[in-house]
Design a protein around this motif. Structure first.
Motif, PDB file in Angstrom:
ATOM      1  N   PRO A  31      -1.949  -1.348 -33.311  1.00 20.04           N
ATOM      2  CA  PRO A  31      -1.187  -1.453 -32.063  1.00 20.04           C
ATOM      3  C   PRO A  31      -1.691  -0.550 -30.943  1.00 20.04           C
ATOM      4  O   PRO A  31      -1.344  -0.751 -29.787  1.00 20.04           O
ATOM      5  N   ASN A  32      -2.497   0.458 -31.277  1.00 17.42           N
ATOM      6  CA  ASN A  32      -2.879   1.479 -30.292  1.00 17.42           C
ATOM      7  C   ASN A  32      -4.368   1.776 -30.427  1.00 17.42           C
ATOM      8  O   ASN A  32      -4.769   2.845 -30.881  1.00 17.42           O
ATOM      9  N   PRO A  33      -5.241   0.812 -30.033  1.00 17.58           N
ATOM     10  CA  PRO A  33      -6.684   0.972 -30.256  1.00 17.58           C
ATOM     11  C   PRO A  33      -7.278   2.093 -29.405  1.00 17.58           C
ATOM     12  O   PRO A  33      -6.793   2.394 -28.316  1.00 17.58           O
ATOM     13  N   SER A  35     -10.521   2.060 -28.340  1.00 16.41           N
ATOM     14  CA  SER A  35     -11.577   1.558 -27.448  1.00 16.41           C
ATOM     15  C   SER A  35     -11.021   1.023 -26.137  1.00 16.41           C
ATOM     16  O   SER A  35     -11.432   1.421 -25.049  1.00 16.41           O
ATOM     17  N   ASP A  36     -10.059   0.096 -26.187  1.00 17.34           N
ATOM     18  CA  ASP A  36      -9.527  -0.566 -25.013  1.00 17.34           C
ATOM     19  C   ASP A  36      -8.129  -1.073 -25.361  1.00 17.34           C
ATOM     20  O   ASP A  36      -7.892  -1.510 -26.497  1.00 17.34           O
ATOM     21  N   VAL A  37      -7.216  -1.045 -24.388  1.00 16.11           N
ATOM     22  CA  VAL A  37      -5.834  -1.449 -24.674  1.00 16.11           C
ATOM     23  C   VAL A  37      -5.741  -2.892 -25.148  1.00 16.11           C
ATOM     24  O   VAL A  37      -4.770  -3.272 -25.812  1.00 16.11           O
ATOM     25  N   TYR A  38      -6.750  -3.731 -24.788  1.00 16.70           N
ATOM     26  CA  TYR A  38      -6.708  -5.128 -25.200  1.00 16.70           C
ATOM     27  C   TYR A  38      -7.261  -5.361 -26.605  1.00 16.70           C
ATOM     28  O   TYR A  38      -7.168  -6.465 -27.133  1.00 16.70           O
ATOM     29  N   ASP A  39      -7.834  -4.331 -27.211  1.00 14.10           N
ATOM     30  CA  ASP A  39      -8.465  -4.513 -28.523  1.00 14.10           C
ATOM     31  C   ASP A  39      -7.463  -4.376 -29.681  1.00 14.10           C
ATOM     32  O   ASP A  39      -7.825  -3.935 -30.774  1.00 14.10           O
ATOM     33  N   GLU A  40      -6.230  -4.764 -29.461  1.00 13.51           N
ATOM     34  CA  GLU A  40      -5.246  -4.794 -30.544  1.00 13.51           C
ATOM     35  C   GLU A  40      -5.597  -5.938 -31.504  1.00 13.51           C
ATOM     36  O   GLU A  40      -6.154  -6.958 -31.094  1.00 13.51           O
ATOM     37  N   TRP A  41      -5.241  -5.789 -32.769  1.00 13.22           N
ATOM     38  CA  TRP A  41      -5.497  -6.866 -33.720  1.00 13.22           C
ATOM     39  C   TRP A  41      -4.479  -6.832 -34.850  1.00 13.22           C
ATOM     40  O   TRP A  41      -3.831  -5.808 -35.109  1.00 13.22           O
ATOM     41  N   ILE A  99     -14.199  -3.858 -31.831  1.00 14.14           N
ATOM     42  CA  ILE A  99     -13.279  -3.743 -32.962  1.00 14.14           C
ATOM     43  C   ILE A  99     -14.045  -3.484 -34.252  1.00 14.14           C
ATOM     44  O   ILE A  99     -13.681  -2.627 -35.057  1.00 14.14           O
ATOM     45  N   THR A 100     -15.139  -4.236 -34.474  1.00 11.73           N
ATOM     46  CA  THR A 100     -15.936  -4.053 -35.689  1.00 11.73           C
ATOM     47  C   THR A 100     -17.347  -4.567 -35.454  1.00 11.73           C
ATOM     48  O   THR A 100     -17.553  -5.485 -34.648  1.00 11.73           O
ATOM     49  N   SER A 141       3.231   5.060 -33.159  1.00  8.03           N
ATOM     50  CA  SER A 141       1.822   4.765 -33.442  1.00  8.03           C
ATOM     51  C   SER A 141       0.997   5.993 -33.104  1.00  8.03           C
ATOM     52  O   SER A 141       1.459   6.901 -32.403  1.00  8.03           O
ATOM     53  N   GLU A 142      -0.233   5.987 -33.610  1.00  8.09           N
ATOM     54  CA  GLU A 142      -1.193   7.030 -33.261  1.00  8.09           C
ATOM     55  C   GLU A 142      -2.488   6.351 -32.825  1.00  8.09           C
ATOM     56  O   GLU A 142      -2.944   5.390 -33.457  1.00  8.09           O
ATOM     57  N   LYS A 143      -3.069   6.842 -31.739  1.00  7.56           N
ATOM     58  CA  LYS A 143      -4.249   6.212 -31.150  1.00  7.56           C
ATOM     59  C   LYS A 143      -5.383   6.128 -32.170  1.00  7.56           C
ATOM     60  O   LYS A 143      -5.738   7.117 -32.811  1.00  7.56           O
ATOM     61  N   GLY A 144      -5.913   4.917 -32.343  1.00  8.95           N
ATOM     62  CA  GLY A 144      -7.040   4.704 -33.236  1.00  8.95           C
ATOM     63  C   GLY A 144      -6.669   4.511 -34.688  1.00  8.95           C
ATOM     64  O   GLY A 144      -7.538   4.221 -35.515  1.00  8.95           O
TER      65      GLY A 144
END
Length: 850
Positions: A31-33, A35-41, A99-100, A141-144
């Protein structure tokens, strides 16, 4: 007004089969990537490798009306049929390479992000199809870090510092994670059946697990809605009350008396959702570490409006340009009366060279379908001649009215292959400028390289300051919103598979009010496209590929004087200012002062022209302002008067304003505003005026106020025209004194040259070695202020119309750019009468020599 209701409804009355998807679960969430806020998965785990058709599945979060379908988007050779053990789902704005770097199975949702973006402070995620759902919720959540089931498929989620998207979970817990316990608090609901008819009652069957060895308190709510509804109707909430969950409770019926919903008689047919949520009170949150628990269930209802697409078929799954697709849609009416039903086919996200990506809607037919019968409706569609090679989704749709409501039902989606023009990919937008050094009240350029890819379309490019609005438009106003429609935007007509060098003007806010301090700021440049449905320009995409950041270093302040940019008419005698091209009125011969004193009375004069073939009545006024504050006595309407103009009539108008005595000195806007009486439409002409000093007693005239003679605008002109073997350029000086003009020529092998002109000078240039486009800019100084005039033409191409691309770098290299600071241009070629003239051409060309 009729409401539009959209939902998918598939019923086979002969049988009703629900497959078991009990092993398909949400297995990991980011929820809290980092790299970029849009890189949620979101990772889905399919341990039994069941064959899943993801076109029937959806994902949603806790935001209303944010259910997402699964799509391939831009994945090559993609199918939504999968039996992968692991796969992830991402938003369209996500970047899979961030993301990967591993080769995993992934799919997109049909939106820029999952739901309404996953909330870092807690959210609910549901992956579902009809009659089955799996969900996961979190409250921090925690970033990353991801939340991962450990081991795979477990409902025991761990905060994972080593995310494993699309692979077996192998997590080490975050060092800051609180110690876990084996205690559980879970809620699971189901329904007494999955298909209901009119008169049936829905009974909720619920199981609760509480192993915390203490009573948990909170509020239980259970409610229903049709899946296309944004909110849950208040009268469809069957329970909303405070309840204790004791350690020995296993069934909801042990603590709730009524778990039955009587479906209202007038309820529409469709797919419905039951949503149960238990919100814990503060004491129980501390005991369990949970904020809430949820569960959902789905069912179908054969209510009123029981008309649906029974089946539909298409003639081919493989098409080429100009091929015709034939479709047959079988519609069943199970109502007690006939209904008029309109049928459509929709091709989702069809890409064409001229139209870009859009949904193609094909109207088939409207027919009356008798009650308790089925009817066949035929439809056909021809593949556009400029279609791009692609795989698209196609589905059928019917629309009919039930009372005051318009009902829309969709058929099953099918996939078709289109072989068309080669797929050259989406446009590419690269900002070459990483840093600009600039003064307040000055300008520079941002250089971008743009590749058009698949499309023959108009595009715009614009730069703005964010989050601090330190960049301004041509009027000196901050660019705060609606960026794509600002007058600093550069417009080009891009041709398919071409690369352009675009020079976007960047104007620093005048800052005469000292609103900003010197220092480092951030700016963005963006790509824009035209939206014909909304009749406006908008971002091409919110994807980061079409938005580039640069640094703005502001290390000084230019004098607060208005820059006057004059546009000459080129070779057209029918020139109209482009800013007023679509207006009912045109301002001509505007004469306004540039400098005034407090307590001074000033005049602005202009000629107002009615451009229509009928009499027009309007009100006209002038005022001086900055932000929300006026500088003249009388506020926003100090001198309003009514004007009547016959068809095509012009009238000279003089308006008087008196500057306030107590106003702050500085740069202000001087505006004339015309308001059409019939339509209320407003037309403005805005210039700049500096207020400095105060009118002294000894400056008084007989009326007690000195009237300053206004400085004239547009008192120089630059005309250019093309003959068979030469180019004629005329420089006209209408000032009372001799002026030095420096002429810059682009597109000819000519150096800049300065001419001293009293009235007029005619110059001739050889056009044998001329490039495909030529423009001239003359720079001069009048009353200590730089001004610019310009004209453009296209030698040997008098019959062409359109908007032409920007200057390629090989022709105008970097040293020339640095010397002349070309800030951007647009050349419009417009038809006027029998011959083509070159009007409305350069909207913004500014040159500032060292």
């Amino acid at each position: 007004m009729k409401k539009l209701i959209i939902f998918v409804f598939f019923l086979l009355f002969s049988s009703f089969f629900i497959p078991c998807f009990g092993q398909v679960v949400i297995n990991e969430v980011m929820p809290n990537p980092e790299s970029d806020v849009y890189d949620e998965w979101i990772e889905i785990y399919n341990p039994e490798n069941m064959i899943l058709n993801l076109s029937n599945w959806n994902i949603e979060d806790n935001s209303p009306n944010n259910s997402n379908e699964i799509t391939c988007y831009n994945i090559g050779n993609c199918s939504l049929i999968t039996n992968s053990t692991y796969f992830i789902v991402i938003g369209k704005n996500a970047n899979i390479t961030r993301i990967t770097n591993k080769n995993i199975t992934y799919f997109y949702v049909d939106s820029t992000c999952i739901g309404n973006k996953l909330n870092n402070n807690g959210d609910i995620i549901i992956f579902y199809k009809s009659s089955y759902s799996t969900n996961f919720s979190y409250n921090y959540s925690e970033k990353g870090n991801s939340f991962a089931g450990f081991p795979d498929g477990s409902t025991d989620f761990t905060l994972c510092s080593t995310p494993t998207p699309g692979e077996k979970n192998n997590c080490s817990s975050s060092s800051e994670e609180e110690p876990k316990t084996d205690a559980e608090l879970n809620l699971k609901i189901s329904l007494n059946k999955n298909f209901f008819s009119i008169g049936d009652k829905v009974t909720v069957i619920g199981n609760i697990t509480n192993t915390f060895n203490t009573t948990i308190n909170g509020t239980l709510s259970i409610k229903f809605k049709r899946i296309d509804m944004d909110t849950y109707p208040s009268d469809w909430i069957i329970i909303n009350q405070n309840l204790p969950i004791h350690i020995d409770v296993t069934n909801l019926s042990d603590i709730v008396d009524n778990l039955t919903w009587s479906i209202p008689e007038n309820t529409l047919a469709g797919e419905y959702k039951c949503y149960a949520r238990f919100n814990l009170d503060e004491s129980s949150k501390n005991k369990t570490g949970k904020s809430y628990i949820i569960s959902t269930a789905f069912f179908n209802y054969a209510g009123i409006g029981n008309i649906f697409i029974d089946s539909w078929n298409i003639s081919s799954l493989n098409l080429a340009i100009n091929d015709t697709l034939n479709a047959t849609i079988i519609v069943t009416n199970n109502e007690s009366k006939p209904y008029n039903v309109s049928a459509y086919m929709i091709i989702e996200k069809l890409k064409t060279a001229t139209g870009g990506e859009s949904n193609e809607v094909i109207y088939c037919n409207t027919t009356s379908i008798m009650n308790n019968t089925s009817h066949s409706i035929t439809c056909n569609w021809t593949v556009p001649h400029d279609s791009i090679t692609q795989i698209v989704k196609i589905y059928s749709k019917i629309i009919f009215n039930v009372g005051e409501e318009m009902i829309e039902k969709l058929g099953e989606k099918k996939t078709i292959d289109i072989v068309g023009l080669p797929d050259l990919g989406e446009p590419k937008f690269e900002l070459k400028t990483s840093e600009l050094n600039i003064l307040f009240n000055s300008f520079s350029i941002a250089h971008t390289v743009f590749s058009s890819g698949n499309y023959n379309q108009d595009f715009k490019f614009v730069c703005y300051g964010y989050p601090k609005k330190v960049l301004a438009d041509l009027n000196g106003a901050k660019i705060t919103s609606d960026f794509c429609n600002k007058n600093t935007a550069i417009l080009i007509n891009a041709q398919r598979n071409k690369t352009y060098n675009i020079f976007i003007p960047v104007f620093a806010y005048p800052n005469c009010d000292e609103y900003y301090s010197m220092g480092q700021y951030s700016g963005y440049c963006r790509l824009c496209k035209y939206n014909p449905n909304e009749n406006k320009w908008e971002y091409y995409s919110s994807h980061s590929n079409y938005k580039s950041e640069f640094t703005i270093n502001i290390n000084g302040q230019n004098e607060c004087q208005t820059k006057i940019i004059t546009q000459s008419s080129g070779c057209s005698e029918n020139y109209e200012e482009s800013a007023q091209a679509n207006s009912q009125y045109i301002f001509e011969k505007v004469i306004a002062p540039q400098l005034a004193k407090r307590n001074e009375k000033i005049n602005i004069s202009f000629t107002l022209k009615n451009t229509e073939s009928k009499t027009k009545i309007c009100t006209v006024k002038s005022y001086i302002y900055l932000l929300q504050k006026t500088a003249n006595i009388g506020g926003w309407s100090p001198n309003e008067k009514e004007i009547s103009l016959e068809a095509y009539e012009s009238k000279k108008i003089i308006l008087e304003n008196t500057i306030k005595e107590d106003i702050e000195e500085g740069l202000y806007n001087y505006r004339i505003r015309i308001t059409d009486e019939a339509t209320g439409k407003k037309t403005d002409s805005t210039s700049g005026i500096e207020i400095k000093g105060i009118l002294k007693q000894n400056e008084s005239t007989g009326s007690g106020i000195k009237t300053q003679k206004p400085t004239q605008y547009n008192e120089a002109e630059l005309d250019c025209s093309n003959t068979e073997d030469k180019i004629k350029v005329v420089l006209k000086n209408r000032h009372e004194q001799e002026i030095n003009f420096t002429l810059h020529v682009f597109g000819l092998m000519e150096k800049e040259k300065t001419y001293s002109i009293k009235r007029q000078k005619t110059l001739y240039f050889n056009n044998k070695n001329a490039e495909s486009k030529i423009f001239f800019i003359a720079e001069y100084v009048f009353e200590n202020e730089k001004k610019y005039i310009a004209c453009a033409l296209l030698p040997g191409k008098a019959n062409e119309t359109g908007i032409f691309e920007d200057i390629p770098l090989p022709e105008y290299n970097a040293p020339l750019m640095q010397e002349n600071k070309i800030t951007g241009r647009i050349i419009h070629v417009k038809k006027k009468g029998i011959i083509n003239t070159f009007a409305d051409w350069i909207k913004m060309i500014f040159i500032s020599l060292k």
